[in-house]
Design a protein around this motif. Structure first.
Motif, PDB file in Angstrom:
ATOM      1  N   ASP A  39     -11.818 -27.590 -35.639  1.00  0.00           N
ATOM      2  CA  ASP A  39     -13.104 -28.300 -35.741  1.00  0.00           C
ATOM      3  C   ASP A  39     -13.341 -29.180 -34.513  1.00  0.00           C
ATOM      4  O   ASP A  39     -14.434 -29.180 -33.944  1.00  0.00           O
ATOM      5  CB  ASP A  39     -13.153 -29.174 -37.003  1.00  0.00           C
ATOM      6  CG  ASP A  39     -13.554 -28.407 -38.254  1.00  0.00           C
ATOM      7  OD1 ASP A  39     -14.107 -27.295 -38.145  1.00  0.00           O
ATOM      8  OD2 ASP A  39     -13.304 -28.934 -39.361  1.00  0.00           O
ATOM      9  N   ARG A  40     -12.333 -29.918 -34.103  1.00  0.00           N
ATOM     10  CA  ARG A  40     -12.478 -30.818 -32.939  1.00  0.00           C
ATOM     11  C   ARG A  40     -12.691 -30.021 -31.650  1.00  0.00           C
ATOM     12  O   ARG A  40     -13.503 -30.402 -30.814  1.00  0.00           O
ATOM     13  CB  ARG A  40     -11.259 -31.713 -32.814  1.00  0.00           C
ATOM     14  CG  ARG A  40     -11.226 -32.785 -33.877  1.00  0.00           C
ATOM     15  CD  ARG A  40     -10.023 -33.673 -33.741  1.00  0.00           C
ATOM     16  NE  ARG A  40     -10.031 -34.682 -34.795  1.00  0.00           N
ATOM     17  CZ  ARG A  40      -8.956 -35.307 -35.224  1.00  0.00           C
ATOM     18  NH1 ARG A  40      -7.776 -35.065 -34.672  1.00  0.00           N
ATOM     19  NH2 ARG A  40      -9.037 -36.200 -36.189  1.00  0.00           N
ATOM     20  N   ALA A  56     -16.298 -28.475 -31.686  1.00  0.00           N
ATOM     21  CA  ALA A  56     -17.444 -29.380 -31.832  1.00  0.00           C
ATOM     22  C   ALA A  56     -18.381 -29.339 -30.623  1.00  0.00           C
ATOM     23  O   ALA A  56     -19.604 -29.310 -30.807  1.00  0.00           O
ATOM     24  CB  ALA A  56     -16.972 -30.806 -32.110  1.00  0.00           C
ATOM     25  N   GLY A  98     -20.841 -26.775 -31.023  1.00  0.00           N
ATOM     26  CA  GLY A  98     -21.676 -26.896 -32.215  1.00  0.00           C
ATOM     27  C   GLY A  98     -21.187 -26.061 -33.375  1.00  0.00           C
ATOM     28  O   GLY A  98     -21.969 -25.717 -34.266  1.00  0.00           O
ATOM     29  N   THR A 154     -18.171 -25.188 -36.523  1.00  0.00           N
ATOM     30  CA  THR A 154     -17.103 -25.648 -37.399  1.00  0.00           C
ATOM     31  C   THR A 154     -16.052 -24.549 -37.488  1.00  0.00           C
ATOM     32  O   THR A 154     -16.284 -23.401 -37.070  1.00  0.00           O
ATOM     33  CB  THR A 154     -17.629 -25.935 -38.818  1.00  0.00           C
ATOM     34  OG1 THR A 154     -18.063 -24.696 -39.404  1.00  0.00           O
ATOM     35  CG2 THR A 154     -18.763 -26.955 -38.807  1.00  0.00           C
TER      36      THR A 154
END
Length: 158
Positions: A26-27, A30, A33, A35
């Motif tokens: 996720d990080r 990011a 844009g 997940t």
């Protein structure tokens, strides 16, 4: 004789590793844009399309292990973001076929590269992607994933 575990259980460790992986992905994604769940869908679709197929939402749900309803929701969001196209299947009015857009292919290629870097970091202690310990881990995880689980109907009595 007590059945109390001495340390973390395998189930807890699998859950913690899955959470560690999801948060890291996720990080990393990011800035694109995306997940982790969107990545799972896009990367799976990318792989299937490279083999010349255009999967249905149901087929992609089966491939990713995500619920079909969740795949539908993800696909609608990714369609609105211009990353994939959804089309009714002419052979089955209930089915929706998915394909990556040009932007979707480029974004997915970038995302795969980022996730590959994370995977290299994660597997470094096991000798990396080509390490013998990694091969064993993959075989063992595959065995566990292939094992069906029946949900107990009643909790055990004390």
């Amino acid at each position: 004789m007590s059945k109390e575990p001495h340390g973390p259980t395998p189930g807890f460790l699998v859950w913690r590793l899955a959470m560690k992986w999801r948060v890291a992905v996720d990080r990393a994604l990011a800035p694109l844009g995306l997940t982790h769940a969107q990545y799972a869908l896009l990367a799976s679709l990318y792989g299937v399309q490279r083999s010349g197929l255009q999967p249905s939402q149901r087929e992609l749900a089966d491939r990713t292990g995500l619920e079909a309803l969740y795949v539908s929701k993800l696909a609608r969001t990714l369609e609105a973001d211009g990353l994939l196209a959804r089309e009714k299947d002419p052979a089955d009015s209930r089915a929706v076929r998915l394909s990556l857009t040009t932007t979707g292919r480029e974004t997915t290629r970038r995302a795969v590269a980022l996730v590959q870097q994370l995977l290299e970091q994660l597997l470094a202690p096991l000798g990396g992607l080509d390490g013998a310990r990694t091969d064993v881990l993959v075989r063992e995880l595959t065995t566990l994933l292939d094992t069906p689980l029946d949900v107990p109907s009643d909790p055990p009595e004390e």
